[in-house]
Design an enzyme around this catalytic site. Structure first.
Site, mmCIF file in Angstrom:
data_model
loop_
_atom_site.group_PDB
_atom_site.id
_atom_site.type_symbol
_atom_site.label_atom_id
_atom_site.label_comp_id
_atom_site.label_asym_id
_atom_site.label_seq_id
_atom_site.Cartn_x
_atom_site.Cartn_y
_atom_site.Cartn_z
ATOM 1 N N GLU A 205 68.014 90.808 -23.272
ATOM 2 C CA GLU A 205 68.156 89.467 -23.136
ATOM 3 C C GLU A 205 68.402 88.866 -24.545
ATOM 4 O OE1 GLU A 205 66.142 88.986 -18.776
ATOM 5 O OE2 GLU A 205 65.180 87.983 -20.425
ATOM 6 N N HIS B 191 62.202 80.496 -18.738
ATOM 7 C CA HIS B 191 62.438 81.594 -18.169
ATOM 8 C C HIS B 191 61.735 82.419 -19.283
ATOM 9 C CE1 HIS B 191 64.438 85.429 -17.535
ATOM 10 N NE2 HIS B 191 64.572 85.807 -18.933
ATOM 11 N N TYR C 85 72.347 86.672 -15.483
ATOM 12 C CA TYR C 85 71.426 86.570 -14.032
ATOM 13 C C TYR C 85 72.026 87.746 -13.451
ATOM 14 C CZ TYR C 85 68.156 82.942 -15.203
ATOM 15 O OH TYR C 85 67.034 82.210 -15.804
ATOM 16 N N ASN D 107 62.727 75.482 -12.395
ATOM 17 C CA ASN D 107 61.174 75.801 -12.850
ATOM 18 C C ASN D 107 60.958 75.807 -14.294
ATOM 19 O OD1 ASN D 107 62.599 78.180 -13.152
ATOM 20 N ND2 ASN D 107 61.330 79.289 -11.899
ATOM 21 N N ARG E 264 54.664 85.115 -19.995
ATOM 22 C CA ARG E 264 54.606 85.018 -18.552
ATOM 23 C C ARG E 264 53.239 84.439 -18.037
ATOM 24 N NH1 ARG E 264 59.116 86.510 -15.671
ATOM 25 N NH2 ARG E 264 58.112 87.165 -13.989
ATOM 26 N N LYS F 107 64.701 75.749 -19.591
ATOM 27 C CA LYS F 107 65.791 75.394 -18.790
ATOM 28 C C LYS F 107 66.246 73.789 -18.594
ATOM 29 C CE LYS F 107 64.528 79.169 -15.772
ATOM 30 N NZ LYS F 107 64.436 79.714 -14.271
HETATM 31 P P1 ATP Z 1 62.486 83.796 -14.696
HETATM 32 O O1 ATP Z 1 63.354 85.326 -14.626
HETATM 33 O O2 ATP Z 1 63.540 82.541 -14.659
HETATM 34 O O3 ATP Z 1 61.520 83.946 -15.780
HETATM 35 P P2 ATP Z 1 60.954 84.812 -12.493
HETATM 36 O O4 ATP Z 1 60.935 85.961 -13.283
HETATM 37 O O5 ATP Z 1 59.588 84.112 -12.449
HETATM 38 O O6 ATP Z 1 61.663 83.693 -13.411
HETATM 39 P P3 ATP Z 1 62.913 85.613 -10.927
HETATM 40 O O7 ATP Z 1 62.512 86.290 -9.495
HETATM 41 O O8 ATP Z 1 63.264 86.626 -11.827
HETATM 42 O O9 ATP Z 1 61.747 84.986 -11.372
HETATM 43 O O10 ATP Z 1 64.043 84.671 -10.413
HETATM 44 C C1 ATP Z 1 64.907 84.154 -11.518
HETATM 45 C C2 ATP Z 1 65.084 82.598 -11.066
HETATM 46 O O11 ATP Z 1 65.757 82.361 -10.241
HETATM 47 C C3 ATP Z 1 63.846 81.639 -11.173
HETATM 48 O O12 ATP Z 1 63.027 81.458 -12.297
HETATM 49 C C4 ATP Z 1 64.255 80.762 -10.465
HETATM 50 O O13 ATP Z 1 64.869 79.728 -11.227
HETATM 51 C C5 ATP Z 1 65.307 81.225 -9.619
HETATM 52 N N1 ATP Z 1 64.821 81.441 -7.900
HETATM 53 C C6 ATP Z 1 63.829 82.421 -7.831
HETATM 54 N N2 ATP Z 1 63.627 82.574 -6.515
HETATM 55 C C7 ATP Z 1 64.406 81.599 -5.985
HETATM 56 C C8 ATP Z 1 64.328 80.970 -4.592
HETATM 57 N N3 ATP Z 1 63.783 81.439 -3.757
HETATM 58 N N4 ATP Z 1 65.184 79.729 -4.581
HETATM 59 C C9 ATP Z 1 65.884 79.246 -5.514
HETATM 60 N N5 ATP Z 1 65.753 79.658 -6.845
HETATM 61 C C10 ATP Z 1 64.927 80.648 -6.938
HETATM 62 MG MG MG Z 2 62.896 86.877 -13.986
#
Ligand code: ATP
Ligand code: MG
Length: 140
Positions: A128, A117, A51, A114, A87, A11
Site C-alpha cells: 500500500e 484506513h 481495494y 469510517n 489498527r 478518508k
Molecule cells: P480498512 O481496510 O479501510 O482499514 P478494515 O480493514 O477495518 O478497514 P475491511 O474489511 O478491510 O475493513 O474493509 C475495507 C473497507 O470497506 C472498510 O474500512 C469500509 O470502509 C468498507 N466496508 C467494509 N465492510 C463494509 C460493509 N459491510 N458495508 C459497506 N462498506 C464496508
Molecule cells: Mg482492511
C-alpha cells in the site's frame, strides 16, 4: 518490538469535516510519526486498484464510489509496532463495535464512511505504501 511503517488514509468523510489535524494528532499522541503525507483526490480507477482485494465483496462499488468522492490524506506512519498500534487507534471497522476513544468511535459515520484506513499486515503495508508513494517521498 521492531520499528515498522504502516500505510494510513484519512478518508473523504473525515477530510470533509476538517478532521485531518485532529486525526493526525491522535497518531502522534500515540507515538507514531508521520514520515510521508499528501492530500489526493483519487480517481475511481485508483480506488478500484487500491481495494482490488475486495472486488468480490458486495460493498466494493459503494466503497470505490465513496473513496473517489472527495479528497483523502494518504500517510505513512512509523513507530514501534506501527501496524497493530494504528489498527488499535482506529478501532473496529463498524463504529458501533469500536472501543471508546478510538478514531472510528469518535468520528466514523457508518461502517462504510469510517474515517480512516490502516494496513493490516507487513506485506499489505509495504504494498500500500508503494501504491501511493515513491521512495523519495518517504522523508523520515
Ligand atoms: P480498512 O481496510 O479501510 O482499514 P478494515 O480493514 O477495518 O478497514 P475491511 O474489511 O478491510 O475493513 O474493509 C475495507 C473497507 O470497506 C472498510 O474500512 C469500509 O470502509 C468498507 N466496508 C467494509 N465492510 C463494509 C460493509 N459491510 N458495508 C459497506 N462498506 C464496508
Ligand atoms: Mg482492511
Amino acid at each position: 518490538m521492531a520499528i515498522e511503517r504502516t500505510f494510513s488514509m484519512i478518508k473523504p468523510d473525515a477530510t470533509a469535516r476538517n478532521l485531518t489535524g485532529a486525526i493526525t494528532k491522535m497518531f502522534e499522541d500515540a507515538g507514531l510519526r508521520v514520515v510521508a503525507s499528501k492530500r489526493v483526490w483519487m480517481s475511481r480507477r485508483q480506488a478500484e486498484g487500491f481495494y482490488a482485494v475486495h472486488k468480490e465483496r458486495p460493498f466494493f462499488d459503494e466503497l470505490c464510489e465513496f473513496m473517489s468522492s472527495g479528497p483523502t490524506v494518504v500517510q505513512v506512519l512509523e513507530g514501534e509496532n506501527a501496524i497493530a498500534k494504528n489498527r488499535e487507534i482506529m478501532g473496529a471497522t463498524n463504529p458501533a463495535d469500536a472501543a471508546e476513544g478510538t478514531i472510528r468511535k469518535l468520528y466514523a459515520n457508518s461502517i462504510g464512511e469510517n474515517s480512516v484506513h490502516g494496513s493490516d499486515a507487513p506485506e499489505t503495508a509495504a504494498e500500500e505504501i508503494r501504491y501511493w508513494f515513491s521512495d523519495v517521498e518517504l522523508v523520515g
